[in-house]
Design a protein around this motif. Structure first.
Motif, short mmCIF file in Angstrom:
data_model
loop_
_atom_site.label_atom_id
_atom_site.label_comp_id
_atom_site.label_asym_id
_atom_site.label_seq_id
_atom_site.Cartn_x
_atom_site.Cartn_y
_atom_site.Cartn_z
N ILE A 73 0.87 -1.17 0.00
CA ILE A 73 0.00 0.00 0.00
C ILE A 73 0.91 1.22 0.00
O ILE A 73 1.58 1.51 0.99
N SER A 96 -6.24 3.02 -4.51
CA SER A 96 -6.79 2.60 -3.23
C SER A 96 -7.20 3.81 -2.40
O SER A 96 -6.60 4.87 -2.49
N TYR A 98 -8.12 4.93 1.55
CA TYR A 98 -8.00 4.52 2.95
C TYR A 98 -9.07 5.19 3.80
O TYR A 98 -9.39 6.36 3.63
N TYR A 107 -8.92 -0.54 3.28
CA TYR A 107 -8.38 -0.06 2.02
C TYR A 107 -9.29 -0.59 0.91
O TYR A 107 -9.41 -1.79 0.72
#
Length: 338
Positions: A73, A96, A98, A107
């Protein structure tokens, strides 16, 4: 063959060695340590972990078997997923997002504006993640793997609790590490080929070509037109576009292509003043991109806002010698990135 890395290095990360002209009015290269690029908002939620072989979630469609091996990530909000697809490593890059819901960190992964899955963790606050074991990470993930013909294999992992996930060590968060650890998009690429005039080897016509995008095909066509002698496989490897180059603090560099797949390798600083980076293959693997090798070195140049350059503009410059049974020439690709 590996010494062709430069051509794909083009793809790799920036290859700009030409965007600076010799005009006296143009400012000299900026000193990287003095460049200030704000840390991306997603940086505090960044992490990277590998899944031990015995714990890797497996998905099958009856013909193909896919194992989830690693999730990175990145600070800029990109997530790179590594899978074992029928015995070979494949990488895919997702956008992605968060968010934190109660004691859960989630995520959500997207590609082409279509949600593909979520990674959900019940660990402590994101700011403390680097010191924690991620063994209770919950993954609900659908991975679509395209092949060279555009056919897609779908691996649906469902919801799986990943036990004994191992966090990958983070690189020290110096100012430059934060600056470079982000997703870079290609503003411009400049390719220069220069013949070394070696007896018995192909004679290319020296040239320089600039492409104002991440599209590699014009560079491949110009190289062929000037007797670069690319094989069909080497030419096909270049006929795609780079959507973005992501570096993260866990030491992974990944190149996302228009084909849907991603090339990835490890990176580390190649100089104490952090003006170049070196590339390494993953342990036990070869470079996914045939043009990359462990001699690859990328010069990093940041440009100052005070001199009229846009905030965040940089150059990644790769220079190499292509030396095979029938080729010997110097190749430099200069990526202007932001």
């Amino acid at each position: 063959m590996k010494k062709y890395f430069i051509f794909a290095a083009v793809a790799l990360v920036a290859l700009c060695n030409v965007s600076c002209s010799s005009d006296d009015s143009e400012p000299a290269p900026y000193v990287p340590q003095q460049t200030v690029i704000p840390e991306p908002a997603a940086a505090s939620a960044a992490t990277a972990f590998a899944i031990p072989t015995a714990s890797q979630p497996t998905a099958t469609d009856g013909t193909n078997t896919t194992k989830l091996q690693q999730v990175d990530i990145a600070e800029s909000g990109k997530t790179v997923v590594k899978v074992d697809f029928n015995g070979s490593a494949k990488y895919l890059t997702f956008d992605s997002k968060y968010s934190k819901e109660g004691n859960k960190e989630i995520y959500k992964l997207f590609k082409d504006n279509v949600q593909k899955g979520t990674i959900e963790s019940t660990t402590a606050a994101a700011t403390s993640r680097r010191s924690l074991n991620l063994g209770n990470l919950k993954i609900t993930l659908i991975v679509e793997i395209p092949d060279a013909n555009g056919n897609v294999t779908t691996a649906n992992f469902g919801e799986t609790t990943v036990s004994n996930a191992t966090q990958i060590a983070q690189v020290a968060a110096t100012t430059n590490t934060i600056n470079i650890c982000r997703t870079w998009t290609i503003e411009q690429m400049t390719l220069t080929l220069k013949d070394n005039k070696v007896s018995g080897k192909s004679k290319i016509t020296d040239f320089t070509l600039t492409e104002k995008s991440g599209n590699l095909k014009p560079l491949a066509d110009k190289a062929q037109d000037n007797n670069a002698g690319l094989t069909p496989d080497e030419y096909d490897e270049l006929c795609k576009a780079i959507l973005g180059v992501t570096l993260n603090k866990a030491g992974q560099l990944s190149i996302e292509y228009s084909t849907g797949l991603t090339d990835a390798c490890l990176w580390s600083w190649g100089s104490s003043d952090q003006t170049s980076i070196e590339l390494k293959s993953e342990k036990g693997e070869k470079f996914g991109n045939k043009f990359l090798n462990e001699k690859s070195r990328i010069t990093v140049i940041f440009w100052p806002v005070s001199e009229g350059y846009p905030n965040g503009l940089a150059h990644f410059i790769i220079t190499t010698t292509v030396d095979t049974a029938n080729k010997n020439y110097d190749a430099t690709i200069d990526f202007t990135v932001k």
